[in-house]
Scaffold this active site. Structure first.
Site, PDB file in Angstrom:
ATOM      1  CG  ASP A 123      -1.875   1.190   1.229  1.00 16.14           C
ATOM      2  OD1 ASP A 123      -2.016   1.832   0.164  1.00 16.14           O
ATOM      3  OD2 ASP A 123      -2.474   1.464   2.272  1.00 16.14           O
ATOM      4  CG  ASP A 333      -3.621   4.026  -2.988  1.00 13.48           C
ATOM      5  OD1 ASP A 333      -2.755   3.358  -2.398  1.00 13.48           O
ATOM      6  OD2 ASP A 333      -4.767   4.185  -2.556  1.00 13.48           O
TER       7      ASP A 333
END
Length: 529
Positions: A123, A333
């Site tokens: 992440d 992301d």
């Protein structure tokens, strides 16, 4: 036996001034192993006798060995890092399990002493590394509940690690002092993610992360790096239902993220890369700054700080048309499965896509508005999508379409444009748009880089200074998706990029101009044989 290598500049022979406008200087450079340098060293007396005895003969093997050793040493000082690259001890390979684990990419990491393995979601939209730990409420860790896993997942137990210790509330990296009664109390944490009611909470620990290096100039080494991790005692939302059941590896620019801690410790350059193959695999490399041929665009600050990997998109292009008034900022992301666009940009993109695609639009009970049904006999024309950045840099989306796997075995094919509108004024570019590239998060130079690459060949991940050659992939081509029914759901792994104590800004080193001119410099560089 040590040998001193003398690097020196003699006193400037001339200095001429032209009014008050400026000055010119001249000097004579002496090779460190020249006879003149040797004579200068001899004039220094008995203290130099040992060095003179070991003085290398010109063009001998020792002469070239010492020059090469000096070059390597100076390069390391310039880079300011101990290792060229580092990767998780189990190989740094990433894995993609589709809907079984919420459409995220994962890698195995080893933590603690003795080491324990965890399958963590990657992440880039958050900073905290957390793993299930002394669980009050955690997802199932049994492989029997995940048909894609061949082994049970692990739980972190600080009491069983010899190198584990609580991060105290008084520590500079503990940002929630208001929840502490005293400076020696264990530091708590709670991370709220963008996916509805999804969070992780517990206490913060220090422990060892096991890594491996295999730089060009060094044999493979095992490295134990001190890192900060969250002991995730309680998870909520999607983390209880198959998203990141064994934890999340936050790769953001905050001070507590693993890349930040590795760079601060001088182990690597302040950069990392994630390579996402289209064959459900890939690689993560710490310290990788990419290749000289890669495309790149600068990171942008938010609220005056570099708190997230934001870039500026000049326009969104559908087919050969780059749409007007589609400039926006985007969060890169890897923790978002799919892509979200600001509402106004979204409307322009889907409208143009719908004009160019040659298939019948249908309405499905899914997260995406623009889905289509095409006969398997038809040659479906999918317009290419790309992001246009400044200086003619473009990012071609390799796999812009989500196909319904079940329909591909029928006489028809159902596919959707996996893009959703966002209430935010920035986009979130998720994994579905990032696959097929080596993605470089160069935090040292504040740039995002990308290039087509063979993610399986770790030897091809050479830094720009090493001059490795590109090894391109073949030319063929998260956030929660609300109310997903026909399409499997995805997790929004990133935290909000708005300023908070949990996401401190990226610390960079500014380049200062010289305040004065150096007329005479004697620099001694001592190396061991």
């Amino acid at each position: 036996m040590g040998i001193g290598l003398l690097l020196w500049l003699l006193l400037a022979k001339g200095l001429s001034m032209e009014g008050a406008v400026g000055a010119t200087f001249s000097s004579r450079l002496i090779h460190r192993f020249s006879e003149e340098a040797k004579a200068h060293l001899a004039s220094r007396g008995n203290k130099s006798s040992v060095l003179l005895q070991a003085w290398p003969q010109r063009n001998s093997s020792e002469y070239f060995r010492l020059l090469l050793r000096s070059d390597v040493a100076r390069q390391r000082m310039r880079l300011g890092s101990q290792y060229e690259t580092l990767y998780p001890s189990e190989g740094g390979q990433t894995f993609f399990f589709g809907n079984a684990l919420y459409w995220l990419h994962y890698t195995w990491i080893d933590i603690g002493t003795p080491n324990v393995s965890f399958l963590v979601a990657l992440d880039a939209g958050s900073d905290m590394l957390w793993v299930p730990c002394d669980c009050i409420e955690c997802a199932s860790l049994s492989a029997g509940n995940y048909n894609v896993l061949d082994r049970d997942l692990n739980q972190y137990r600080p009491s069983l690690s010899n190198t584990s210790r609580h991060l105290p509330c008084g520590h500079k990296l503990c940002d929630v002092h208001s929840f502490c009664k005293g400076s020696k109390d264990p530091c708590p944490y709670e991370v709220q993610y963008a996916s509805a009611n999804t969070s992780s909470s517990g206490y913060v620990f220090e422990d060892k992360l096991h890594l491996t290096s295999d730089g060009k100039h060094a044999e493979q080494n095992s490295v134990q790096a001190s890192i900060i991790l969250g002991c995730g005692r309680k998870q909520t939302g999607d983390y209880l239902h198959g998203a990141g059941p064994d934890g999340v590896l936050g790769l953001g620019p905050g001070n507590i993220s693993v890349p930040s801690l590795l760079a601060k410790a001088g182990l690597i350059q302040n950069s990392f890369s994630i390579c996402l193959d289209e064959n459900e695999s890939g690689r993560i490399i710490f310290g990788d700054q990419g290749h000289v041929t890669q495309h790149s665009t600068p990171f942008l600050p938010m609220y005056g700080k570099f708190i997230a990997y934001m870039v500026g998109v000049e326009s969104f292009c559908v087919g050969s048309l780059c749409l007007k008034e589609t400039r926006f900022q985007a969060l890169i992301d890897s923790g978002s499965s799919f892509t979200f666009l600001p509402n106004e940009v979204y409307q322009k993109v889907v409208t143009e896509f719908d004009k160019q695609v040659n298939a019948s639009r249908i309405v499905l009970q899914s997260s995406w508005e623009y889905c289509y049904n095409a006969s398997s006999q038809e040659l479906v024309n999918i317009p290419p999508l790309k992001l246009a950045f400044s200086r003619n840099q473009t990012f071609l989306i390799q796999n812009p379409i989500f196909y319904d796997p079940a329909s591909q075995e029928q006489e028809y094919t159902i596919f959707c444009l996996p893009v959703s509108p966002s209430a935010d004024d920035y986009a979130a570019i998720g994994q579905n748009f990032l696959m097929g590239y080596r993605l470089v998060f160069d935090r040292e130079n504040l740039r995002f880089g990308w290039s087509r690459w063979n993610c399986q060949d770790r030897a091809s991940f050479t830094s720009p200074s090493n001059g490795g050659s590109p090894n391109p992939l073949p030319a063929n081509q998260q956030q929660t998706v609300p109310n997903a029914r026909g399409v499997p759901p995805a997790i929004a792994g990133h935290t909000s990029p708005k300023p908070s104590a949990a996401t401190p800004g990226l610390v960079t080193t500014s380049r200062h101009s010289l305040a004065s001119l150096l007329l005479i410099c004697h620099l001694w560089l001592w190396l061991s044989c």
